[in-house]
Design an enzyme around this catalytic site. Structure first.
Site, mmCIF file in Angstrom:
data_model
loop_
_atom_site.group_PDB
_atom_site.id
_atom_site.type_symbol
_atom_site.label_atom_id
_atom_site.label_comp_id
_atom_site.label_asym_id
_atom_site.label_seq_id
_atom_site.Cartn_x
_atom_site.Cartn_y
_atom_site.Cartn_z
ATOM 1 N N GLY A 29 0.806 -1.219 0.000
ATOM 2 C CA GLY A 29 0.000 0.000 0.000
ATOM 3 C C GLY A 29 0.836 1.263 0.000
ATOM 4 O O GLY A 29 2.032 1.230 -0.275
ATOM 5 N N ALA A 30 0.171 2.406 0.308
ATOM 6 C CA ALA A 30 0.780 3.737 0.135
ATOM 7 C C ALA A 30 1.299 3.824 -1.300
ATOM 8 O O ALA A 30 2.485 4.078 -1.545
ATOM 9 C CB ALA A 30 1.870 4.001 1.177
ATOM 10 N N HIS A 35 4.481 1.478 -7.983
ATOM 11 C CA HIS A 35 3.465 0.415 -7.944
ATOM 12 C C HIS A 35 2.605 0.462 -9.214
ATOM 13 O O HIS A 35 2.272 -0.582 -9.788
ATOM 14 C CB HIS A 35 2.525 0.606 -6.746
ATOM 15 C CG HIS A 35 3.191 0.515 -5.403
ATOM 16 N ND1 HIS A 35 3.281 1.575 -4.546
ATOM 17 C CD2 HIS A 35 3.773 -0.533 -4.763
ATOM 18 C CE1 HIS A 35 3.888 1.202 -3.423
ATOM 19 N NE2 HIS A 35 4.207 -0.071 -3.540
ATOM 20 N N GLN A 59 7.779 -9.895 7.768
ATOM 21 C CA GLN A 59 8.999 -9.493 7.061
ATOM 22 C C GLN A 59 9.672 -8.272 7.682
ATOM 23 O O GLN A 59 10.678 -7.792 7.163
ATOM 24 C CB GLN A 59 8.708 -9.268 5.574
ATOM 25 C CG GLN A 59 7.890 -8.034 5.247
ATOM 26 C CD GLN A 59 7.438 -8.019 3.808
ATOM 27 O OE1 GLN A 59 6.685 -8.880 3.357
ATOM 28 N NE2 GLN A 59 7.918 -7.054 3.043
ATOM 29 N N GLY A 146 9.153 -5.250 -8.570
ATOM 30 C CA GLY A 146 10.010 -4.144 -8.992
ATOM 31 C C GLY A 146 11.484 -4.466 -8.844
ATOM 32 O O GLY A 146 11.896 -5.122 -7.883
ATOM 33 N N GLN A 152 14.756 -9.112 -3.432
ATOM 34 C CA GLN A 152 13.415 -9.702 -3.293
ATOM 35 C C GLN A 152 12.967 -10.341 -4.609
ATOM 36 O O GLN A 152 12.421 -11.443 -4.628
ATOM 37 C CB GLN A 152 12.418 -8.620 -2.874
ATOM 38 C CG GLN A 152 10.971 -9.051 -2.961
ATOM 39 C CD GLN A 152 10.034 -8.004 -2.397
ATOM 40 O OE1 GLN A 152 9.811 -7.950 -1.198
ATOM 41 N NE2 GLN A 152 9.464 -7.172 -3.252
HETATM 42 P P1 AMP Z 1 6.012 -2.540 -1.582
HETATM 43 O O1 AMP Z 1 4.628 -1.979 -1.500
HETATM 44 O O2 AMP Z 1 7.080 -1.590 -1.182
HETATM 45 O O3 AMP Z 1 6.123 -3.913 -0.960
HETATM 46 O O4 AMP Z 1 6.266 -2.779 -3.136
HETATM 47 C C1 AMP Z 1 5.418 -3.566 -3.909
HETATM 48 C C2 AMP Z 1 6.073 -3.821 -5.237
HETATM 49 O O5 AMP Z 1 6.321 -2.578 -5.899
HETATM 50 C C3 AMP Z 1 7.428 -4.527 -5.108
HETATM 51 O O6 AMP Z 1 7.548 -5.490 -6.139
HETATM 52 C C4 AMP Z 1 8.408 -3.399 -5.295
HETATM 53 O O7 AMP Z 1 9.660 -3.820 -5.809
HETATM 54 C C5 AMP Z 1 7.676 -2.531 -6.298
HETATM 55 N N1 AMP Z 1 8.180 -1.164 -6.249
HETATM 56 C C6 AMP Z 1 8.333 -0.400 -5.142
HETATM 57 N N2 AMP Z 1 8.873 0.798 -5.470
HETATM 58 C C7 AMP Z 1 9.088 0.770 -6.804
HETATM 59 C C8 AMP Z 1 9.626 1.702 -7.748
HETATM 60 N N3 AMP Z 1 10.066 2.900 -7.370
HETATM 61 N N4 AMP Z 1 9.676 1.344 -9.049
HETATM 62 C C9 AMP Z 1 9.233 0.123 -9.441
HETATM 63 N N5 AMP Z 1 8.713 -0.795 -8.602
HETATM 64 C C10 AMP Z 1 8.638 -0.475 -7.307
#
Ligand code: AMP
Length: 278
Positions: A29-30, A35, A59, A146, A152
């Site tokens: 989220g956020a 995303h 995690q 990402g 990850q």
């Molecule tokens: P998170 O909500 O931080 O767990 O991220 C969810 C997914 O979004 C993960 O696969 C991250 O690698 C990807 N992600 C987060 N930030 C970015 C970014 N700046 N550019 C591309 N993918 C992202």
């Protein structure tokens, strides 16, 4: 967009559909443009896109980090509707974990003793535990991750292989702010001044890439360490030069790619990570 709060409702809805090509984007989220890049790619490649929003406690190795994780659910929903995400899964912790359930233990063949795994104990066991649960519930054909979280991404690829799941892991390049800072939900916790300071993470990575022919890896590392040590309020946790597939440390750059430089640093109390692959 349909919103589900329980795995039972979600999976019975999914099993009522005829042959959807399911793309899955797990998030905490956020939501930001990073995303949304994953979701847009999924929309292009799949007939049904499922996004999850769940801040997975197993995690996190720090209670403070978990408790301060930003929550912007109503604006997340607006963003998801705008890009025509099909389904959103927003479970409560009790939908995914039994009381006192801990993360499972995994072995990721050399991907997990270093970097994030070293500095966030148990992090990838938590990630793999939740991703395995999600994959079993949603049974996606493709799942989107990402490159910003390179370790990850590789761990999830390895997990999918180990579990022999017929899921394609699709990687998406990092989306950045204008000053180069990788977009991250944690950026919402930075003051305007720290948002500017935080751009030094990516600037350092770019400097190393641009100077790969001018300095040795040891010299590059020392220069960046010095730059960070001169900045108050910034604390470099690691700077690693690795092979971008195995994450094994390299001492010289390869000519034709597979090089990655990964960084983690605290800016104020906020921990940020980034990398550059070339
Ligand atoms: P998170 O909500 O931080 O767990 O991220 C969810 C997914 O979004 C993960 O696969 C991250 O690698 C990807 N992600 C987060 N930030 C970015 C970014 N700046 N550019 C591309 N993918 C992202």
């Amino acid at each position: 967009m349909l919103i589900f709060n329980t795995k039972n409702d979600l999976s019975s809805y999914l099993s009522s559909l005829t042959d959807p090509l399911i793309g899955f984007v797990p998030t905490m989220g956020a939501l930001h443009d990073g995303h949304l890049a994953l979701l847009r790619k999924a929309k292009k490649q799949c007939s049904l896109v499922v996004c999850s929003i769940f801040v997975n406690h197993t995690q996190f190795d720090s209670k403070e980090d978990f408790n301060s994780y930003p929550n912007t659910l109503s604006s997340d929903i607006t963003k998801l509707e705008k890009i025509n995400c099909d389904l959103l899964y927003v479970p409560d912790v009790s939908d995914l974990y039994a009381i006192d359930e801990k993360a499972k233990h995994f072995n990721f063949n050399g991907l997990d003793p270093q970097m994030e795994a070293k500095f966030r104990k148990g992090h990838f066991d938590g990630v793999a535990t939740i991703i395995e649960k999600f994959f079993n519930i949603i049974k996606p054909h493709k799942a989107y991750f990402g490159q910003k979280d390179l370790q990850q991404l590789l761990v999830v690829k390895q997990l999918t292989k180990q579990l022999n799941l017929p899921i394609e892991i699709v990687s998406v390049p990092t989306i950045r702010e204008e000053n180069g800072l990788a977009m991250s939900s944690r950026n919402k916790l930075l003051s305007p001044k720290h948002l500017e300071t935080a751009s030094m993470l990516y600037k350092s990575l770019e400097f190393c890439k641009a100077n790969k022919g001018n300095f040795s890896i040891t010299d590059l590392k020392n220069r960046i360490k010095t730059q960070f040590s001169e900045q108050l309020e910034v604390d470099l946790e690691y700077l690693e030069f690795v092979n971008s597939n195995s994450l094994q440390t390299i001492s010289v750059f390869k000519e034709n790619g597979d090089n990655a430089i990964c960084i983690a640093a605290f800016v104020g109390r906020v921990r940020l990570i980034d990398n550059i692959i070339f």
